[in-house]
Design a protein around this motif. Structure first.
Motif, PDB file in Angstrom:
ATOM      1  N   LEU A   1     -10.071  90.293  40.389  1.00 46.44           N
ATOM      2  CA  LEU A   1      -9.960  88.724  40.893  1.00 46.44           C
ATOM      3  C   LEU A   1      -9.072  87.914  39.894  1.00 46.44           C
ATOM      4  O   LEU A   1      -8.968  88.342  38.691  1.00 46.44           O
ATOM      5  N   THR A   2      -8.497  86.995  40.450  1.00 46.40           N
ATOM      6  CA  THR A   2      -7.796  86.145  39.667  1.00 46.40           C
ATOM      7  C   THR A   2      -8.554  85.567  38.366  1.00 46.40           C
ATOM      8  O   THR A   2      -9.644  84.912  38.474  1.00 46.40           O
ATOM      9  N   VAL A   3      -7.703  85.801  37.193  1.00 42.74           N
ATOM     10  CA  VAL A   3      -7.946  85.181  35.867  1.00 42.74           C
ATOM     11  C   VAL A   3      -7.185  84.261  35.295  1.00 42.74           C
ATOM     12  O   VAL A   3      -5.826  84.711  35.199  1.00 42.74           O
ATOM     13  N   ILE A   4      -7.543  82.972  34.878  1.00 38.52           N
ATOM     14  CA  ILE A   4      -6.575  82.026  34.294  1.00 38.52           C
ATOM     15  C   ILE A   4      -7.180  81.604  33.094  1.00 38.52           C
ATOM     16  O   ILE A   4      -8.248  81.005  32.983  1.00 38.52           O
ATOM     17  N   HIS A   5      -6.345  81.623  31.878  1.00 35.83           N
ATOM     18  CA  HIS A   5      -6.711  80.994  30.758  1.00 35.83           C
ATOM     19  C   HIS A   5      -5.858  80.016  30.301  1.00 35.83           C
ATOM     20  O   HIS A   5      -4.773  79.808  30.635  1.00 35.83           O
ATOM     21  N   THR A   6      -6.493  79.009  29.714  1.00 33.28           N
ATOM     22  CA  THR A   6      -5.805  77.995  29.259  1.00 33.28           C
ATOM     23  C   THR A   6      -5.982  77.637  27.623  1.00 33.28           C
ATOM     24  O   THR A   6      -6.716  78.092  27.102  1.00 33.28           O
ATOM     25  N   ARG A   7      -4.928  77.060  27.108  1.00 30.63           N
ATOM     26  CA  ARG A   7      -4.819  76.690  25.864  1.00 30.63           C
ATOM     27  C   ARG A   7      -4.347  75.338  25.448  1.00 30.63           C
ATOM     28  O   ARG A   7      -3.233  74.960  25.916  1.00 30.63           O
ATOM     29  N   GLU A   8      -5.047  74.456  24.934  1.00 33.08           N
ATOM     30  CA  GLU A   8      -4.827  73.228  24.584  1.00 33.08           C
ATOM     31  C   GLU A   8      -3.812  73.266  22.951  1.00 33.08           C
ATOM     32  O   GLU A   8      -4.311  73.845  22.128  1.00 33.08           O
ATOM     33  N   GLY A   9      -2.551  72.491  23.082  1.00 28.44           N
ATOM     34  CA  GLY A   9      -1.872  72.651  21.953  1.00 28.44           C
ATOM     35  C   GLY A   9      -0.657  71.994  22.287  1.00 28.44           C
ATOM     36  O   GLY A   9      -0.215  71.837  23.253  1.00 28.44           O
ATOM     37  N   HIS A  10       0.205  72.054  21.283  1.00 29.47           N
ATOM     38  CA  HIS A  10       1.728  71.244  20.924  1.00 29.47           C
ATOM     39  C   HIS A  10       2.686  72.005  20.534  1.00 29.47           C
ATOM     40  O   HIS A  10       2.400  73.195  19.957  1.00 29.47           O
ATOM     41  N   ARG A  11       3.881  71.507  21.300  1.00 29.43           N
ATOM     42  CA  ARG A  11       5.261  72.184  20.534  1.00 29.43           C
ATOM     43  C   ARG A  11       4.936  72.059  19.040  1.00 29.43           C
ATOM     44  O   ARG A  11       4.658  70.929  18.514  1.00 29.43           O
ATOM     45  N   PRO A  12       5.693  72.922  18.504  1.00 26.58           N
ATOM     46  CA  PRO A  12       5.679  72.871  16.766  1.00 26.58           C
ATOM     47  C   PRO A  12       6.445  71.512  16.556  1.00 26.58           C
ATOM     48  O   PRO A  12       6.131  71.024  15.212  1.00 26.58           O
TER      49      PRO A  12
END
Ligand code: C5J
Length: 230
Positions: free
Chosen positions: A65-76
């Motif tokens: 089944l479909t799995v989606i991970h997210t990450r919160e963050g910013h460009r360097p």
């Protein structure tokens, strides 16, 4: 169709149209020395979410089944960081500053990575987001619609920040969310409880709330047809 015991009433979904969303299980939120701790939080409060989420992740992986991970963050270079976000929290240690796991909430830093227990596998979607909601400034909606996804099983941290923003954004876009109470967590137990209560109140005004145990037993009871399932 798969039916899961949930509040305010059973959650029913088609395995071909569901995605597991793992929101921001990053070292920066869950481990000592990260962004969450820099704000004065007790990060150990989030650890109980990892084991049940690992079990749900395994069940989704076993069934393709479909799995989606997210990450919160910013460009360097922090060009995607509004002062309205940067200037909150601990004034002596801000997003982009150097911490024990590298620059806080900056892409490429060790702290920005997902905890090893829940690390994405090849073929799973990994989505970087600059905001709290997973739909804001990302292609999540496009990815979901391209796969015909209509239902989201939601895990992640923290319940009242990135999980809550995402579930509300999802509801506005027509997606049906089941939030797993033991796979979501907060530094503030009272916020966790009230966010979950808000989702399911008023006949499920934002979505459904259930447990990993009830989801796993529903999956076990219903053999998944893997055609059309990614
Ligand atoms: C926070 C998040 N709490 N992922 N982010 O700042 O919930």
């Amino acid at each position: 169709m798969i039916t899961v015991q949930a509040e305010p009433h059973p959650y029913v979904f088609d395995a071909a149209r569901v995605a597991l969303l793992c929101i921001d299980f990053q070292r920066d939120f869950v481990e000592a020395g990260g962004f969450g701790e820099s704000l004065g939080n007790d990060v150990s409060r989030l650890r109980s979410t990892i084991e049940p989420t690992r079990a749900v992740l395994s069940a989704f992986r076993e069934r393709g089944l479909t799995v989606i991970h997210t990450r919160e963050g910013h460009r360097p270079d922090l060009t995607d960081l509004f002062p309205a976000k940067r200037d909150r929290g601990n004034p002596t240690l801000r997003i982009g500053d150097e911490g024990p796991m590298g620059r806080l909430l900056v892409r490429g830093s060790a702290g920005h990575d997902i905890v090893p227990e829940l690390a994405p596998q090849p073929g799973e979607v990994l989505l970087d987001k600059p905001g709290k909601g997973s739909f804001y400034a990302t292609d999540l909606e496009t990815i979901l619609r391209a796969r015909g996804i209509t239902h989201l099983v939601v895990t992640g941290v923290t319940t009242e920040v990135c999980v809550q923003s995402t579930v509300r954004e999802a509801n506005d876009r027509g997606f049906e969310s089941l939030v797993l109470s033991d796979c979501t967590g907060s530094y503030f137990p009272e916020f966790h409880a009230s966010a979950l209560a808000m989702f399911a109140a008023q006949g499920g005004i934002v979505g459904w709330v259930g447990t990993s145990a009830d989801l796993l037993s529903a999956l076990d009871r219903s053999p998944v047809q893997t055609e059309n399932v990614r």
